[in-house]
Design a protein around this motif. Structure first.
Motif, PDB file in Angstrom:
ATOM      1  N   PHE A   1      37.255  36.521  35.255  1.00  0.00           N
ATOM      2  CA  PHE A   1      36.651  35.989  36.474  1.00  0.00           C
ATOM      3  C   PHE A   1      37.604  36.140  37.655  1.00  0.00           C
ATOM      4  N   PHE A   2      38.906  35.924  37.423  1.00  0.00           N
ATOM      5  CA  PHE A   2      39.889  36.118  38.495  1.00  0.00           C
ATOM      6  C   PHE A   2      39.851  37.557  38.994  1.00  0.00           C
ATOM      7  N   GLU A   3      39.778  38.510  38.053  1.00  0.00           N
ATOM      8  CA  GLU A   3      39.736  39.924  38.449  1.00  0.00           C
ATOM      9  C   GLU A   3      38.474  40.227  39.245  1.00  0.00           C
ATOM     10  N   LYS A   4      37.367  39.649  38.818  1.00  0.00           N
ATOM     11  CA  LYS A   4      36.107  39.868  39.520  1.00  0.00           C
ATOM     12  C   LYS A   4      36.218  39.425  40.978  1.00  0.00           C
ATOM     13  N   MET A   5      36.831  38.268  41.183  1.00  0.00           N
ATOM     14  CA  MET A   5      36.963  37.765  42.547  1.00  0.00           C
ATOM     15  C   MET A   5      37.993  38.553  43.340  1.00  0.00           C
ATOM     16  N   GLN A   6      39.038  39.016  42.680  1.00  0.00           N
ATOM     17  CA  GLN A   6      40.029  39.797  43.411  1.00  0.00           C
ATOM     18  C   GLN A   6      39.443  41.112  43.902  1.00  0.00           C
ATOM     19  N   ARG A   7      38.539  41.673  43.110  1.00  0.00           N
ATOM     20  CA  ARG A   7      37.876  42.901  43.558  1.00  0.00           C
ATOM     21  C   ARG A   7      37.093  42.645  44.834  1.00  0.00           C
ATOM     22  N   GLY A   8      36.614  41.406  44.976  1.00  0.00           N
ATOM     23  CA  GLY A   8      35.913  41.054  46.197  1.00  0.00           C
ATOM     24  C   GLY A   8      36.807  41.024  47.412  1.00  0.00           C
ATOM     25  N   MET A   9      38.119  40.980  47.196  1.00  0.00           N
ATOM     26  CA  MET A   9      39.053  40.958  48.317  1.00  0.00           C
ATOM     27  C   MET A   9      39.057  42.283  49.071  1.00  0.00           C
ATOM     28  N   ARG A  10      38.496  43.306  48.450  1.00  0.00           N
ATOM     29  CA  ARG A  10      38.418  44.581  49.165  1.00  0.00           C
ATOM     30  C   ARG A  10      37.459  44.489  50.341  1.00  0.00           C
ATOM     31  N   LEU A  11      36.600  43.444  50.297  1.00  0.00           N
ATOM     32  CA  LEU A  11      35.782  43.152  51.476  1.00  0.00           C
ATOM     33  C   LEU A  11      36.687  42.544  52.533  1.00  0.00           C
ATOM     34  N   SER A  12      36.492  42.875  53.752  1.00  0.00           N
ATOM     35  CA  SER A  12      37.299  42.268  54.811  1.00  0.00           C
ATOM     36  C   SER A  12      36.984  40.800  54.919  1.00  0.00           C
TER      37      SER A  12
ATOM     38  N   GLY B   1      33.882  31.814  48.821  1.00  0.00           N
ATOM     39  CA  GLY B   1      34.495  30.542  49.156  1.00  0.00           C
ATOM     40  C   GLY B   1      35.570  30.136  48.172  1.00  0.00           C
ATOM     41  N   TYR B   2      35.397  30.473  46.899  1.00  0.00           N
ATOM     42  CA  TYR B   2      36.378  30.074  45.905  1.00  0.00           C
ATOM     43  C   TYR B   2      37.721  30.730  46.164  1.00  0.00           C
ATOM     44  N   MET B   3      37.706  31.925  46.732  1.00  0.00           N
ATOM     45  CA  MET B   3      38.966  32.607  47.014  1.00  0.00           C
ATOM     46  C   MET B   3      39.670  31.993  48.217  1.00  0.00           C
ATOM     47  N   ARG B   4      38.902  31.357  49.090  1.00  0.00           N
ATOM     48  CA  ARG B   4      39.533  30.661  50.212  1.00  0.00           C
ATOM     49  C   ARG B   4      40.255  29.400  49.722  1.00  0.00           C
ATOM     50  N   THR B   5      39.627  28.696  48.790  1.00  0.00           N
ATOM     51  CA  THR B   5      40.172  27.418  48.344  1.00  0.00           C
ATOM     52  C   THR B   5      41.184  27.583  47.214  1.00  0.00           C
ATOM     53  N   HIS B   6      41.041  28.656  46.433  1.00  0.00           N
ATOM     54  CA  HIS B   6      41.923  28.902  45.308  1.00  0.00           C
ATOM     55  C   HIS B   6      42.366  30.369  45.359  1.00  0.00           C
TER      56      HIS B   6
ATOM     57  N   ILE C   1      43.425  33.929  44.824  1.00  0.00           N
ATOM     58  CA  ILE C   1      43.657  34.653  43.582  1.00  0.00           C
ATOM     59  C   ILE C   1      44.821  35.620  43.797  1.00  0.00           C
ATOM     60  N   THR C   2      45.828  35.511  42.974  1.00  0.00           N
ATOM     61  CA  THR C   2      46.989  36.389  43.080  1.00  0.00           C
ATOM     62  C   THR C   2      47.124  37.225  41.805  1.00  0.00           C
ATOM     63  N   THR C   3      47.849  38.316  41.914  1.00  0.00           N
ATOM     64  CA  THR C   3      48.110  39.151  40.737  1.00  0.00           C
ATOM     65  C   THR C   3      48.848  38.357  39.675  1.00  0.00           C
ATOM     66  N   GLU C   4      49.712  37.457  40.125  1.00  0.00           N
ATOM     67  CA  GLU C   4      50.461  36.618  39.189  1.00  0.00           C
ATOM     68  C   GLU C   4      49.525  35.725  38.374  1.00  0.00           C
ATOM     69  N   ARG C   5      48.545  35.113  39.030  1.00  0.00           N
ATOM     70  CA  ARG C   5      47.612  34.230  38.329  1.00  0.00           C
ATOM     71  C   ARG C   5      46.775  35.019  37.321  1.00  0.00           C
ATOM     72  N   ILE C   6      46.351  36.221  37.717  1.00  0.00           N
ATOM     73  CA  ILE C   6      45.573  37.059  36.795  1.00  0.00           C
ATOM     74  C   ILE C   6      46.419  37.422  35.588  1.00  0.00           C
ATOM     75  N   ALA C   7      47.672  37.834  35.825  1.00  0.00           N
ATOM     76  CA  ALA C   7      48.557  38.232  34.730  1.00  0.00           C
ATOM     77  C   ALA C   7      48.844  37.056  33.804  1.00  0.00           C
ATOM     78  N   ASP C   8      49.033  35.879  34.366  1.00  0.00           N
ATOM     79  CA  ASP C   8      49.295  34.692  33.540  1.00  0.00           C
ATOM     80  C   ASP C   8      48.098  34.391  32.641  1.00  0.00           C
ATOM     81  N   ALA C   9      46.896  34.444  33.213  1.00  0.00           N
ATOM     82  CA  ALA C   9      45.690  34.155  32.428  1.00  0.00           C
ATOM     83  C   ALA C   9      45.490  35.194  31.331  1.00  0.00           C
ATOM     84  N   GLN C  10      45.705  36.463  31.668  1.00  0.00           N
ATOM     85  CA  GLN C  10      45.545  37.520  30.676  1.00  0.00           C
ATOM     86  C   GLN C  10      46.617  37.434  29.598  1.00  0.00           C
TER      87      GLN C  10
END
Length: 481
Positions: free
Chosen positions: A217-228, A235-240, A242-251
């Motif tokens: 799910f983190f990766e899915k939202m990070q892909r959305g960051m390609r949108l300006s 909204g979830y990305m504004r409040t939480h 998503i960083t590469t570190e968080r994705i790597a930790d979860a994986q």
């Protein structure tokens, strides 16, 4: 417009009495907050009252909230430090977002439910939000603001919650109120996010969900960051963030554990179908689900047919909906949501007897289903069995004394029977559970003067009035401190 005004007022209230340049507290232990759990709960209840009564996107749907409550209970039973009486609720909003309030309230945007490809993905977000509550992150952010009065603390907590959903509005309001410095500190810190990820992951694993879903799910939202970031960023990305570190930790955490498959519950698919069927124009919803069924483009045929039957019902094509319910049953569709839909369809075709029989039989099979309980009580009243409905509600209130919907149904039936004192008494308990003490007191006063209460009822009313007045006076005293 109402939502916009509400957010602006809440954001501006954050600027009320604060020491100049004072910052929110640094990360500490969960016990570091000077905010007591009782006061934290009251703040959460105050915000919930505002949401229920003033937020037009609040979705008071028993089936959806029951599903979220059951999913949340599965997680909180395994959550570290889950000492709260959690309540999960939905807001009709297409954005991918969820949020935690002080005291155990967790809100979920419908966009998050529909965007999750699996129940484990949805559970991963809820487990993260539950961890924010159990670790008292919001309480620790506002708990050291001891000079603030309770309404201001509630406003700050609400701004932390709602201001993140619309940062453009909240930032402008905060700047207008000379509170820009505060606004920059309202997002959870990276340490809070890491802690919520870690503890949420543990709950996800203990509850038997697929732990890979968190990283997915983190990766899915990070892909959305390609949108300006022009307002289309989830909204979830504004409040939480998503960083590469968080994705790597979860994986990394998931890779260290053996694979465990988790099948989605039928209710997960039904809720998603219901949200889609209830949105937009009915004819468009019918066309959408017709296409899914025709082309077999669905993860669940029963859910697709459920959505089609519900869409047909919305389009006032009751006979077609009835036929579709039979096809739904033929594919193995069952459960409380199916039975309630089947009863609604029977009512729409004018067959009240069959609708009542369906609900009565379903309630015997699923006695723990709250939505079925509500539907059964209404069916009893509508078929002239008001006393049976009242007996069912009285018994259910003993089991679920904090379920405001039961008191709402009770008040409705008493009103139809012309029992004014009992109607106002039930209405008072409804308002009390929704967090509105003044309205509850007013209803008890109306019950006291209704003129149809016996000595026993009047004695109970006097005792309850005394109790609520004392509680209201104590809250007013706390608010002035």
């Amino acid at each position: 417009m109402r939502k916009t005004a509400f957010l602006l007022v809440l954001a501006m209230l954050v600027a009320l009495p604060r020491a100049s340049g004072q910052s929110l507290p640094d990360l500490g232990s969960a016990g570091d907050s000077s905010l007591s759990p009782q006061l934290e709960r009251r703040i959460g209840e105050n915000i919930m009252r505002e949401i229920r009564f003033r937020e037009p996107s609040y979705l008071d749907d028993p089936e959806i909230n029951d599903y979220l409550g059951n999913l949340g209970a599965r997680l909180t039973q395994r959550a570290v430090g889950a000492r709260y009486d959690f309540e999960f609720f939905a807001l009709r909003d297409h954005t991918i977002n969820a949020f935690a309030l002080p005291g155990g309230f967790v809100g979920v945007h419908t966009g998050l439910i529909t965007s999750a490809d699996s129940e484990s993905e949805l559970a991963s977000v809820l487990s993260h939000e539950i961890a924010h509550v159990t670790q008292r992150h919001i309480a620790r952010m506002i708990g050291q603001q001891q000079q603030m009065q309770l309404p201001v603390m509630a406003a700050l907590a609400a701004a932390i919650l709602l201001g993140r959903a619309r940062p453009d509005l909240a930032s402008g309001a905060a700047a207008a109120a000379s509170a820009g410095a505060v606004q920059t500190q309202l997002s959870f810190s990276r340490d809070y996010e890491r802690e919520a990820d870690r503890i949420g992951f543990q709950s996800l694993e203990a509850a038997g969900f697929d732990v890979r879903a968190m990283g997915t799910f983190f990766e899915k939202m990070q892909r959305g960051m390609r949108l300006s970031d022009d307002g289309t960023l989830p909204g979830y990305m504004r409040t939480h963030p998503i960083t590469t570190e968080r994705i790597a930790d979860a994986q990394g955490r998931a890779a260290a554990l053996p694979y465990k498959q988790n099948l989605d519950s039928p209710e997960f698919q039904f809720v998603r179908a219901k949200l889609r069927a209830d949105s937009g124009e009915p004819r468009e919803a019918v066309a959408y689900f017709n296409g899914l069924v025709r082309d077999k483009r669905y993860p669940s045929e029963t859910a697709a047919r459920y959505g089609l039957a519900l869409s047909l019902l919305r389009a006032q094509r009751a006979a077609d909906a009835d036929a579709e319910v039979q096809r739904l049953r033929a594919t193995g569709g069952s459960g409380p949501m199916v039975e309630i839909l089947a009863a609604r369809v029977k009512l729409a075709v004018g067959d009240r007897t069959s609708a009542a029989a369906l609900l009565a039989e379903a309630f015997k099979r699923y006695p723990d289903s709250r939505p079925l309980l509500y539907a059964q009580a209404e069916a009893l009243q509508e078929t002239g069995r008001s006393q049976d409905a009242l007996a069912l509600l009285t018994q259910s209130i003993r089991l679920y004394p904090r379920d405001y919907r039961l008191f709402r149904l009770q008040a409705k039936i008493y009103s139809a029977l012309g029992k004014r004192a009992l109607q106002h008494q039930a209405q008072a308990e409804l308002y009390y559970l929704q967090g509105s003490l003044p309205a509850a007191i007013e209803q008890l006063q109306l019950a006291r003067g209704a003129g149809d209460g016996d000595f026993y009822q009047l004695s109970m009313l006097d005792a309850r009035l005394k109790e609520l007045r004392a509680q209201h006076a104590e809250e007013q005293k706390d608010a002035k401190r």
